[in-house]
Write a protein that holds these residues in place. Structure first.
Motif, PDB file in Angstrom:
ATOM      1  N   SER A  23     -21.484  10.478  89.356  1.00 43.62           N
ATOM      2  CA  SER A  23     -20.939  11.786  89.566  1.00 43.62           C
ATOM      3  C   SER A  23     -22.356  12.725  89.715  1.00 43.62           C
ATOM      4  CB  SER A  23     -20.419  12.128  88.066  1.00 43.62           C
ATOM      5  OG  SER A  23     -20.387  13.679  87.817  1.00 43.62           O
ATOM      6  N   VAL A  25     -22.856  15.536  88.742  1.00 44.61           N
ATOM      7  CA  VAL A  25     -23.353  16.327  87.723  1.00 44.61           C
ATOM      8  C   VAL A  25     -24.018  15.543  86.431  1.00 44.61           C
ATOM      9  CG1 VAL A  25     -22.880  18.053  85.686  1.00 44.61           C
ATOM     10  CG2 VAL A  25     -21.962  18.491  87.872  1.00 44.61           C
ATOM     11  N   GLN A 344     -24.945  23.424  89.275  1.00 43.56           N
ATOM     12  CA  GLN A 344     -24.576  22.114  88.742  1.00 43.56           C
ATOM     13  C   GLN A 344     -23.023  22.099  88.655  1.00 43.56           C
ATOM     14  OE1 GLN A 344     -26.646  20.620  85.451  1.00 43.56           O
ATOM     15  NE2 GLN A 344     -28.045  22.129  85.504  1.00 43.56           N
ATOM     16  N   ARG A 348     -20.681  19.427  91.164  1.00 44.78           N
ATOM     17  CA  ARG A 348     -19.664  18.589  90.652  1.00 44.78           C
ATOM     18  C   ARG A 348     -18.565  18.383  91.482  1.00 44.78           C
ATOM     19  NH1 ARG A 348     -16.751  18.544  84.821  1.00 44.78           N
ATOM     20  NH2 ARG A 348     -15.582  16.524  84.856  1.00 44.78           N
ATOM     21  N   ALA A 570     -13.296  19.023  87.473  1.00 47.44           N
ATOM     22  CA  ALA A 570     -14.536  19.676  87.863  1.00 47.44           C
ATOM     23  C   ALA A 570     -14.084  21.003  88.565  1.00 47.44           C
ATOM     24  CB  ALA A 570     -15.188  18.819  88.978  1.00 47.44           C
TER      25      ALA A 570
END
Length: 787
Positions: A23, A25, A344, A348, A570
């Motif tokens: 992922s 993030v 961030q 994501r 997300a």
């Protein structure tokens, strides 16, 4: 309602390169201080902290320092700014300066909001005053003057006054001390004359006795000119060295030059050429750009025996321009987003939607950089803020380090053509071109540049572990979330927007007897906002059953349930940032507020999102963020203000007209003219800081462009696209230095890494130049529909 969240999981440990897809993030490297860039040799991504301040990530650098330890020194990592040595204890007057700058930004944001409130509510409620603050627009415009001077003074305090060129770091070390003293002495002499000119202008306007608003005389605001220049003067001498004897030498050099200048009458052309040559040498030594332009303006004025008071007069005329307040307000929006960790969350989102594609990290890099640059104005924040997050991701996906470096360097300026980019607004102000048309004209070229960058990243993706990528899985994900979700939202939005209008008008008719055919601005705004709230509420409440009964079943059948849930999670987490472009559009075209009011609403929206909704930014962080914003804005506005004196002198000398006539008589083809413009602008973009290039080159370029019949919007996009390309143009493009600094690479390595992308984007810039349809179609289509 938000999509159902998965159970809370512990933060995963870092995985080795080449492992399972990560992922963006949860597994990106943590933001690291800009002054200590992380080594990029290791491909192991690290878990990111839950809250990451851009102060740590390099987005917003620390602004508190002690002046005695500051030495003016060019740094290869931050061309365009004068670097500084930061110490632990700030001087006691720094905090009041920062708070005063914060107060002026708050005034600039609040007054347009009060105007909107009064204009919309007074037609609905007779007891509500039609004007809450008389003369608020004048106050907002004059507040820009305060921000310009205090922001410039703080920029001088921190050694961040924008430079014209990026060559200060090339000075041999043994000559740096002498170069700093000579440059600071010349700059201080020029600043002293700006102080004198500002004071003379104050005395003239004081005799006129004009009132701005609330009984405040105009000359009170004009005092910011001599006061601000005086502070810059003192700090320039102080920062010339950390040794008292060298500071004294700087002061003597400044005094000698200032004393000598008035003795010059009717100078010869040889002497004038020597003066301009001295200024060019000062450029190499790192003199701030506004002083270079101010010095050139003074030389022109002395040559024509014109009073120097015209420089502050032109600066004041620029400040009270109706669109100028949008520059600090939109820039403030970008800084709020940077401090709140928007990078961030957006990372994501794009990772969830494109991560399963071969080259997915490249698509993510291009999209996130473009989104972020649009709100930070290409000021260098993008590479510094996102480099530590994106480089480990690219390396973990087996990208060659050279290709990853080239991709990040090139993507750092993407998005400069998208709203609300600061260079587009500044170009519109200087060229007198519609800012809305420029944004519309830049949309299609900007999207193509974005696509080409992502495509190059896809082609450079590693051929290892291809089994973990699946275009089929990506298509299934897009099929579930894309057409299906968009169709669901479009149907609800269409019928909700259409069917709720009669209910809203019925309510107004019952309460105040207001009819649609006789409604004022307040009633129409009430209906539009009510419809929007109703549509959003309708979509939010019906999304959960839609997901349960249709989306979940389809995703299970297509075996992408996990990917769909992650993408929805997300997107929901970053919903406020993703909605920002639509918010700007709604304010401008539906609520129909002015551009300044839209900028104020957008800044308020970003503030509420980061402080109230996400709570990633604390209230006591706001002065720090606004101070960093003010440093950039103050430096830009100083350039713009002082340069107007220089450009007007050139106009009085008929230099642009003569140059346009020469080009028109020499070049007889529009295509050849545009080819010349392209090559010139690429060189200019690599040598000059973008804001300086706009205010210096555009006044010279526009008469020639008009003479050849080039559409003004088309010429604007040609100019800005070339400036965007100039960020990565060897040898002195801004992004090249930033990448060298951020990733600890030699300039030669950066040149080699960026060359393929440079050639691709160069070809696209030529396409933009010679296919006007790409820039003119959308503005003409919007105008044709009366929007």
């Amino acid at each position: 309602m938000p999509p159902k969240k998965s159970p809370q999981r512990k933060k995963p440990a870092p995985k080795k390169a080449g492992g399972k897809k990560h992922s963006a993030v949860l597994k990106a490297s943590p933001p690291v201080d800009v002054l200590q860039p992380p080594p990029v040799e290791t491909p192991k991504p690290q878990p990111a902290p839950e809250t990451a301040s851009p102060v740590e990530s390099g987005t917003v650098s620390h602004v508190e320092s002690t002046e005695p330890s500051m030495a003016v020194e060019g740094h290869p990592g931050e061309p365009g700014m004068v670097s500084y040595v930061e110490s632990t204890q700030p001087a006691f007057w720094h905090a009041p300066e920062n708070l005063l700058l914060t107060f002026f930004f708050a005034v600039m944001m609040v007054l347009p909001l009060l105007d909107i409130l009064a204009r919309k509510l007074h037609p609905l409620f007779a007891w509500f005053p039609p004007i809450l603050v008389p003369g608020s627009l004048n106050l907002v415009q004059h507040t820009v003057l305060a921000i310009m001077m205090f922001g410039g003074a703080i920029a001088a305090r921190e050694g961040k006054l924008l430079q014209l060129a990026t060559t200060a770091s090339l000075i041999p070390p043994r000559f740096k001390a002498a170069a700093h003293i000579a440059t600071a002495g010349l700059g201080a002499a020029i600043t002293l004359y700006l102080v004198k000119a500002g004071w003379n202008f104050v005395l003239i306007e004081k005799g006129v006795g004009s009132i701005i608003a609330l009984g405040i005389p105009e000359w009170v605001f004009l005092l910011f000119l001599p006061v601000g220049f005086s502070i810059i003067l003192l700090r320039m001498i102080w920062r010339s060295s950390d040794k008292w004897n060298e500071r004294l030498i700087t002061l003597l050099v400044a005094g000698w030059l200032a004393y000598l200048a008035p003795m010059i009458h009717n100078p010869s052309w040889t002497f004038l050429y020597c003066c301009f040559g001295l200024l060019m040498v000062a450029v190499i030594f790192g003199m701030p750009v506004f002083l270079v332009l101010g010095g050139a303006a003074l030389v022109f004025l002395w040559n024509s025996d014109t009073p120097i008071d015209s420089i502050p007069a032109e600066t004041y005329r620029m400040v009270v321009s109706p669109t100028i307040p949008t520059i600090p307000l939109f820039t403030l929006t970008g800084y709020f987003l940077a401090e709140g960790g928007a990078s961030q969350r957006l990372l994501r989102v794009f990772e969830a939607f494109f991560g399963s594609l071969k080259g997915g990290p490249a698509i993510v890099t291009a999209c996130v950089c473009a989104f972020f640059t649009a709100f930070t104005g290409g000021s260098g924040v993008t590479i510094l803020a996102l480099g530590g997050l994106l480089m480990p991701i690219l390396l973990a996906e087996k990208y060659k380090e050279r290709d990853a470096l080239g991709l990040l360097t090139s993507a750092g300026s993407l998005g400069m053509l998208f709203p609300p980019s600061l260079p587009v607004i500044l170009y519109g102000v200087v060229a007198g071109t519609s800012i809305k048309d420029l944004f519309l004209g830049g949309f299609m070229p900007g999207m193509i540049l974005l696509f080409l960058t992502a495509l190059w990243g896809i082609l450079k993706a590693s051929k290892e572990n291809l089994e973990k990528y699946s275009i089929l899985r990506a298509l299934k994900l897009w099929l579930c979330i894309g057409p299906l979700t968009l169709a669901f939202l479009a149907v609800l939005a269409y019928f909700g927007w259409k069917e709720f209008a009669p209910l809203a008008w019925s309510l107004l008719s019952a309460v105040g007897g207001i009819k649609p055919d006789s409604a004022g601005v307040g009633a129409i705004t009430f209906v539009q906002v009510s419809r929007l709230v109703f549509v959003l509420a309708l979509c939010g409440n019906l999304f959960s059953p839609f997901k349960k009964w249709l989306l979940d079943k389809l995703s299970r059948k297509l075996e992408v349930e996990k990917e769909v849930n992650e993408a929805l999670e997300a997107a929901w987490d970053a919903k406020w940032e993703l909605a920002l472009p639509f918010v700007v559009f709604f304010f401008l075209f539906v609520i129909k507020v002015t551009l300044v009011e839209s900028a104020a609403l957008t800044a308020l929206y970003a503030f509420l999102v980061e402080v109230v909704f996400y709570r990633k930014m604390r209230l006591n962080d706001v002065p720090k963020v606004i101070t960093e914003c003010g440093i950039l804005v103050g430096g830009v506005l100083l350039i713009l203000g002082v340069s107007l004196g220089f450009t007007n002198d050139m106009v009085d000398a008929q230099i642009p007209a003569q140059l346009a006539a020469w080009v028109h008589n020499t070049v007889h083809s529009q295509w050849v003219f545009l080819l010349m413009v392209n090559f010139m602008l690429i060189v200019v973009g690599s040598l000059l800081e973008i804001f300086a290039a706009i205010v210096v080159v555009v006044p010279l370029l526009m008469p020639m462009s008009d003479a050849f019949g080039v559409d003004r919007v088309h010429m604007g996009i040609i100019f800005l696209a070339n400036m965007e390309l100039g960020f990565i143009a060897p040898p002195l493009g801004l992004n090249l230095f930033l990448s060298s600094y951020r990733f600890k690479k030699t300039m030669t390595e950066v040149y080699i890494a960026v060359l393929p992308m440079y050639l691709i984007l160069h070809a696209m810039v030529f396409a933009i130049t010679y296919i006007p349809f790409l820039t003119t179609w959308l503005p003409q289509w919007v105008a044709g529909h009366g929007w």
